[in-house]
Enzyme design. Structure first.
Site, short mmCIF file in Angstrom:
data_model
loop_
_atom_site.label_atom_id
_atom_site.label_comp_id
_atom_site.label_asym_id
_atom_site.label_seq_id
_atom_site.Cartn_x
_atom_site.Cartn_y
_atom_site.Cartn_z
CB SER A 116 -0.87 -0.03 1.27
OG SER A 116 -1.49 1.21 1.48
CE1 TYR A 121 -4.22 -2.83 5.64
CE2 TYR A 121 -3.56 -0.57 5.19
CZ TYR A 121 -3.91 -1.83 4.74
OH TYR A 121 -3.90 -2.10 3.39
CE LYS A 163 -1.60 -4.42 3.37
NZ LYS A 163 -1.87 -5.79 2.92
P1 NAD Z 1 -11.20 -6.95 1.05
O1 NAD Z 1 -11.47 -6.92 2.51
O2 NAD Z 1 -12.31 -6.68 0.13
O3 NAD Z 1 -10.54 -8.35 0.65
C1 NAD Z 1 -9.69 -9.05 1.52
C2 NAD Z 1 -10.22 -10.47 1.60
O4 NAD Z 1 -9.36 -11.24 2.47
C3 NAD Z 1 -11.63 -10.57 2.19
O5 NAD Z 1 -12.45 -11.30 1.29
C4 NAD Z 1 -11.45 -11.30 3.52
O6 NAD Z 1 -12.55 -12.12 3.80
C5 NAD Z 1 -10.18 -12.08 3.26
N1 NAD Z 1 -9.38 -12.40 4.45
C6 NAD Z 1 -8.97 -11.56 5.45
N2 NAD Z 1 -8.26 -12.24 6.35
C7 NAD Z 1 -8.19 -13.53 5.93
C8 NAD Z 1 -7.59 -14.71 6.46
N3 NAD Z 1 -6.94 -14.73 7.61
N4 NAD Z 1 -7.74 -15.87 5.76
C9 NAD Z 1 -8.40 -15.89 4.59
N5 NAD Z 1 -9.00 -14.81 4.05
C10 NAD Z 1 -8.90 -13.64 4.73
O7 NAD Z 1 -9.98 -5.95 0.79
P2 NAD Z 1 -9.39 -5.39 -0.58
O8 NAD Z 1 -9.72 -3.95 -0.67
O9 NAD Z 1 -9.73 -6.30 -1.70
O10 NAD Z 1 -7.84 -5.48 -0.25
C11 NAD Z 1 -7.04 -6.54 -0.71
C12 NAD Z 1 -5.61 -6.33 -0.26
O11 NAD Z 1 -5.14 -5.09 -0.76
C13 NAD Z 1 -5.43 -6.25 1.25
O12 NAD Z 1 -4.20 -6.88 1.58
C14 NAD Z 1 -5.35 -4.77 1.52
O13 NAD Z 1 -4.63 -4.49 2.68
C15 NAD Z 1 -4.63 -4.29 0.29
N6 NAD Z 1 -4.88 -2.88 -0.03
C16 NAD Z 1 -6.15 -2.42 -0.17
C17 NAD Z 1 -6.38 -1.09 -0.46
C18 NAD Z 1 -7.78 -0.56 -0.57
O14 NAD Z 1 -7.96 0.65 -0.42
N7 NAD Z 1 -8.79 -1.37 -0.84
C19 NAD Z 1 -5.29 -0.23 -0.66
C20 NAD Z 1 -4.00 -0.73 -0.52
C21 NAD Z 1 -3.80 -2.07 -0.21
C1 WQD Z 2 -9.31 9.53 0.69
C2 WQD Z 2 -9.50 11.03 0.97
C3 WQD Z 2 -9.88 11.53 3.28
C4 WQD Z 2 -13.73 9.55 3.64
C5 WQD Z 2 -6.73 4.59 2.88
C6 WQD Z 2 -5.62 3.90 3.62
C7 WQD Z 2 -4.57 3.44 2.66
C8 WQD Z 2 -5.19 2.63 1.55
C9 WQD Z 2 -6.30 3.33 0.89
C10 WQD Z 2 -5.16 0.35 2.27
C11 WQD Z 2 -8.77 11.48 2.23
C12 WQD Z 2 -11.09 11.90 2.44
C13 WQD Z 2 -12.54 10.05 3.14
C14 WQD Z 2 -14.76 10.47 4.02
C15 WQD Z 2 -13.35 12.29 3.32
N1 WQD Z 2 -5.76 1.43 2.04
N2 WQD Z 2 -12.36 11.40 2.98
N3 WQD Z 2 -14.53 11.80 3.83
O1 WQD Z 2 -7.08 7.56 3.67
O2 WQD Z 2 -6.15 7.99 1.33
O3 WQD Z 2 -6.17 5.72 2.24
O4 WQD Z 2 -7.26 3.73 1.89
O5 WQD Z 2 -3.99 0.11 2.19
O6 WQD Z 2 -3.66 2.69 3.39
O7 WQD Z 2 -5.05 4.81 4.54
O8 WQD Z 2 -8.29 6.73 1.59
O9 WQD Z 2 -10.62 6.74 0.83
O10 WQD Z 2 -10.16 6.86 3.30
O11 WQD Z 2 -9.63 8.83 1.89
O12 WQD Z 2 -13.18 13.50 3.21
O13 WQD Z 2 -15.81 10.08 4.50
O14 WQD Z 2 -10.89 11.27 1.20
O15 WQD Z 2 -9.67 12.49 4.28
O16 WQD Z 2 -8.29 12.77 1.99
P1 WQD Z 2 -6.89 7.13 2.28
P2 WQD Z 2 -9.76 7.22 1.91
#
Ligand code: NAD
Ligand code: WQD
Length: 338
Positions: free
Chosen positions: A125, A150, A154
């Protein structure tokens, strides 16, 4: 070629499963359904015409993880999405986040080593960078002390993978996602936020759908053109395609280091206000919003330099912000019908 996709019923995993199947890979999904539902498998089958194999497995359970690999011999690579992902929840429940995200990674790598599976694509991330000094941020920017457990999972996970790569024939690609948004164009799969969403785009679509009263815009006093914070939003299907490219690089042994990191973003930053305006433009719905104070832990602005991924993975994000908001809105409307 058999690929194990952990967390494959989740948001990014399900879109990646679709792209993998469309590229001809055989997909096995393992998920404990803690943040997704089994019906996603039907919808992947509906989109692609092929039903992926599916196992309900908690990867923190070492025995269950071992059995998974024994049941599916011949897996050549793993894409590891499974993790808990809420920044705010991780502050409240740090142990749950360390237990889930770190133990599952350790179990997975141990089993991959046992079965001689050398290729891992890992979901990292942009949170590892915190507020970078230079923008756009490149992969060699230093990690910042993580604000949340969290974010720390990562950073630690990346370090674990690098350490393993140093002493074995393990190869890994660490993909640092910026802000994933949007849904599949069929509106059959998308993000399924359980409870109140943390992320901006689902909060916008739920507000427009009447599930939330108004969007709180966290801070309008940032040092940005309109005062709201700036992020690099990337369409989830573009993100999914990057996983196919990363996997192909590994299996074709085109990687130049055993652990490589790539930024996955568009290279363009948009403010919260610009995202709201894009939503209003594509949906024709006026959004109810209010400015509220900044959210603790938020950085002011961050966007990617994706040129390394563009060059090395021969991949580029193609869909624009309007397309992200349009597809997210179509998905929200589909959820309302359900
Ligand atoms: P998500 O929650 O939709 O998907 C994650 C899946 O993993 C879920 O279906 C959950 O049931 C499963 N899971 C969690 N723990 C588990 C375990 N112990 N065993 C088996 N399954 C398990 O999330 P996502 O948005 O699809 O994110 C996927 C990956 O990307 C994650 O590692 C997340 O940290 C990373 N990521 C997400 C974002 C984002 O904003 N969505 C941004 C950066 C990184
Ligand atoms: C985006 C912008 C908020 C909600 C997070 C994690 C990051 C990654 C992606 C997993 C920011 C603003 C948001 C709301 C708002 N995830 N906002 N009102 O914080 O950039 O990143 O998700 O790895 O690790 O930190 O994403 O979508 O929460 O926010 O004003 O109700 O929207 O302040 O500027 P963020 P976000």
């Amino acid at each position: 070629m058999k690929i194990l996709v952990t967390g494959g019923t989740g948001y990014i995993g399900s879109h990646t499963a679709v792209e993998l199947q469309e590229a001809g890979f055989e997909v096995i999904i393992a998920d404990n359904l803690s943040n997704s539902e089994a019906g996603v498998i039907d919808r992947i089958a509906e989109i692609t015409g092929t039903r992926p194999a599916f196992e309900v497995v908690d990867l923190t359970d070492v025995d269950a993880t071992g059995k998974l690999f024994l049941k599916y011999p011949g897996i050549i690579a793993v894409i590891h999405f499974a993790a808990l992902k809420s920044v705010s929840e991780s502050v409240e429940r740090p142990l749950a986040y360390y237990q889930n995200n770190i133990v599952s990674l350790l179990n997975l790598i141990r089993e991959m080593e046992c079965q001689h599976i050398p290729h891992l694509v890992f979901s990292s991330s942009c949170t590892v960078y915190g507020q970078p000094e230079k923008l756009p941020v490149t992969e060699d920017a230093p990690f910042r002390t993580p604000w949340s457990p969290y974010g720390n999972t990562k950073q630690v996970s990346e370090q674990i993978i690098r350490d393993v790569c140093r002493v074995s024939s393990f190869n890994s690609i660490l993909l640092r996602y910026f802000n994933p948004a949007g849904a599949h164009h069929t509106a059959l799969i998308g993000e399924l936020p359980l409870g109140v969403p943390n992320n901006l785009v689902p909060y916008i679509t739920q507000t427009a759908a009447g599930k939330r009263d108004y969007l709180r815009i966290f801070g309008n006093d940032y040092n940005t053109p309109d005062g709201t914070a700036i992020r690099d939003y990337i369409h989830v299907v573009d993100l999914a395609k990057a996983h196919v490219a990363a996997l192909t690089r590994l299996v074709e042994r085109k990687n130049t280091q055993q652990a490589e990191a790539f930024n996955l973003g568009t290279g363009k930053g948009y403010s919260v206000m610009e995202v709201v305006q894009s939503f209003e433009r594509v949906s024709g719905v006026r959004l109810n919003y209010r400015y509220v104070p900044r959210r603790p832990g938020d950085v002011e602005q961050v966007w990617a330099d994706p040129s390394l991924a563009n060059r090395e993975l021969a991949w580029k994000a193609e869909q624009d912000l309007d397309e992200m908001l349009r597809s997210a809105w179509n998905w929200e409307k589909r959820l309302m019908e359900r």
